[in-house]
Write an enzyme that holds these catalytic residues in place. Structure first.
Site, PDB file in Angstrom:
ATOM      1  N   GLU A 142       0.590  -1.106  -0.029  1.00  0.00           N
ATOM      2  CA  GLU A 142       0.286  -0.177   0.165  1.00  0.00           C
ATOM      3  C   GLU A 142       0.721   1.032  -0.127  1.00  0.00           C
ATOM      4  O   GLU A 142       0.969   1.634  -1.066  1.00  0.00           O
ATOM      5  CB  GLU A 142      -1.372   0.164   1.298  1.00  0.00           C
ATOM      6  CG  GLU A 142      -1.784  -1.030   1.328  1.00  0.00           C
ATOM      7  CD  GLU A 142      -2.728  -1.089  -0.350  1.00  0.00           C
ATOM      8  OE1 GLU A 142      -3.031   0.017  -0.871  1.00  0.00           O
ATOM      9  OE2 GLU A 142      -3.460  -2.568  -0.517  1.00  0.00           O
ATOM     10  N   HIS A 145       1.961   2.060  -3.748  1.00  0.00           N
ATOM     11  CA  HIS A 145       1.150   2.902  -4.292  1.00  0.00           C
ATOM     12  C   HIS A 145       0.958   4.283  -3.794  1.00  0.00           C
ATOM     13  O   HIS A 145       0.463   5.177  -4.764  1.00  0.00           O
ATOM     14  CB  HIS A 145      -0.577   1.752  -3.979  1.00  0.00           C
ATOM     15  CG  HIS A 145      -0.313   1.225  -4.407  1.00  0.00           C
ATOM     16  ND1 HIS A 145      -0.623   0.878  -5.788  1.00  0.00           N
ATOM     17  CD2 HIS A 145      -1.520   0.267  -3.995  1.00  0.00           C
ATOM     18  CE1 HIS A 145      -1.245  -0.220  -5.780  1.00  0.00           C
ATOM     19  NE2 HIS A 145      -1.666  -1.387  -4.948  1.00  0.00           N
TER      20      HIS A 145
END
Length: 294
Positions: A142, A145
């Site tokens: 994550e 990202h």
């Protein structure tokens, strides 16, 4: 791997360019159908731009609110906070806001418009079943990202979708309520048909573009996360666990599904026909290939 990353980035640029071209085509059809009258068009476009700006700057808050995520501080969950903080330092990122969703399914997502305005959210189910190495692998994915500006791409795609959806809606309204123009001549009939086709195709084009961008960037985030932790096995193990128990969340929302670590929608949901996530088995295979070439 770096070759794949480069191809993914170029593919994303091509997709976004195609998206913009499609928007321009819809606008052209719209103006032609109005016989060059731009008054209504400008009004719709201004409204679309305002909505786009709101979506871009406040979309992350909306995504967190929709999924009932609650912001935490260090004392609320020191384990999660420490992992996020350590990975932020490793990646050279500003510490993102940390959120937890009260949901038994193991899942997570990142959102925000840039590295300075970002957030990482995990479910209570993820915290419960993952050991530290597995949780680190998911969080590293994550954080990738955020580092790779995927969160910005998601916001841009969402903003472009907002514009094209609004234009499509205006076309449909004019088609139904602009009866005096429908019988003028053959050209009007042609533009009428093209306008209807554009209005029908617009949401599907937006969906498929979002799907293509998301799928490629999931692979990239897996690779980047594995490099950050230098332990692909942690992410592989996390994916294997989620593959066994499933990642479908209690809150079902297709508009934010593409943000999650794995598909949060139930298997019987029609949206799974157009899943924005690659199969977990494919992601595991690519990570194992990385291990083999390490």
């Amino acid at each position: 791997m770096y070759k794949d990353i480069g191809q993914n980035k170029r593919r994303t640029v091509y997709i976004m360019v195609f998206f913009v071209i499609f928007v321009v085509l819809v606008i052209w059809l719209f103006v032609k159908f109005l016989h060059g009258s731009l008054a209504v068009f400008y009004g719709g476009l201004i409204g679309a731009l305002i909505y786009t700006a709101i979506s871009f700057y406040y979309g992350s808050r909306m995504a967190l609110a929709i999924n009932r995520a609650k912001k935490i501080q260090k004392q609320d969950n020191q384990r999660l906070w420490r992992i996020v903080e350590n990975l932020a330092i490793t990646d050279g990122l500003q510490m993102p806001d940390v959120y937890i969703m009260d949901d038994p399914s193991p899942n997570a997502f990142a959102t925000g418009r840039d590295q300075q305005h970002s957030a990482v959210c995990v479910t209570s189910g993820l915290l419960e079943i993952m050991n530290d190495q597995e949780l680190q692998g998911v969080i590293a994915h994550e954080m990738s990202h955020i580092k790779n500006y995927d969160v910005r791409v998601n916001m841009i795609a969402f903003a472009l979708t907002a514009i094209i959806s609004l234009l499509a809606d205006i076309i449909i309204r004019i088609v139904w309520f602009g009866g005096d123009r429908r019988e003028n001549n053959a050209n009007n009939q042609l533009f009428l048909i093209l306008g209807i086709v554009a209005a029908i195709l617009a949401p599907f084009v937006a969906m498929f573009i979002q799907l293509a961008v998301s799928r490629q960037r999931e692979y990239l985030a897996d690779a980047s996360g594995a490099i950050t932790t230098r332990y692909p096995e942690g992410l592989i193990s996390a994916l294997e666990k989620i593959g066994r128990v499933g990642g479908a969340t209690k809150v079902q929302n297709s508009s934010t599904a593409h943000m999650f670590f794995v598909n949060p929608l139930r298997k019987h949901t029609i949206s799974n026909l157009f899943s924005t996530h690659p199969p977990i088995t494919d992601r595991i295979k690519r990570l194992r290939d990385m291990e083999g070439h390490a």
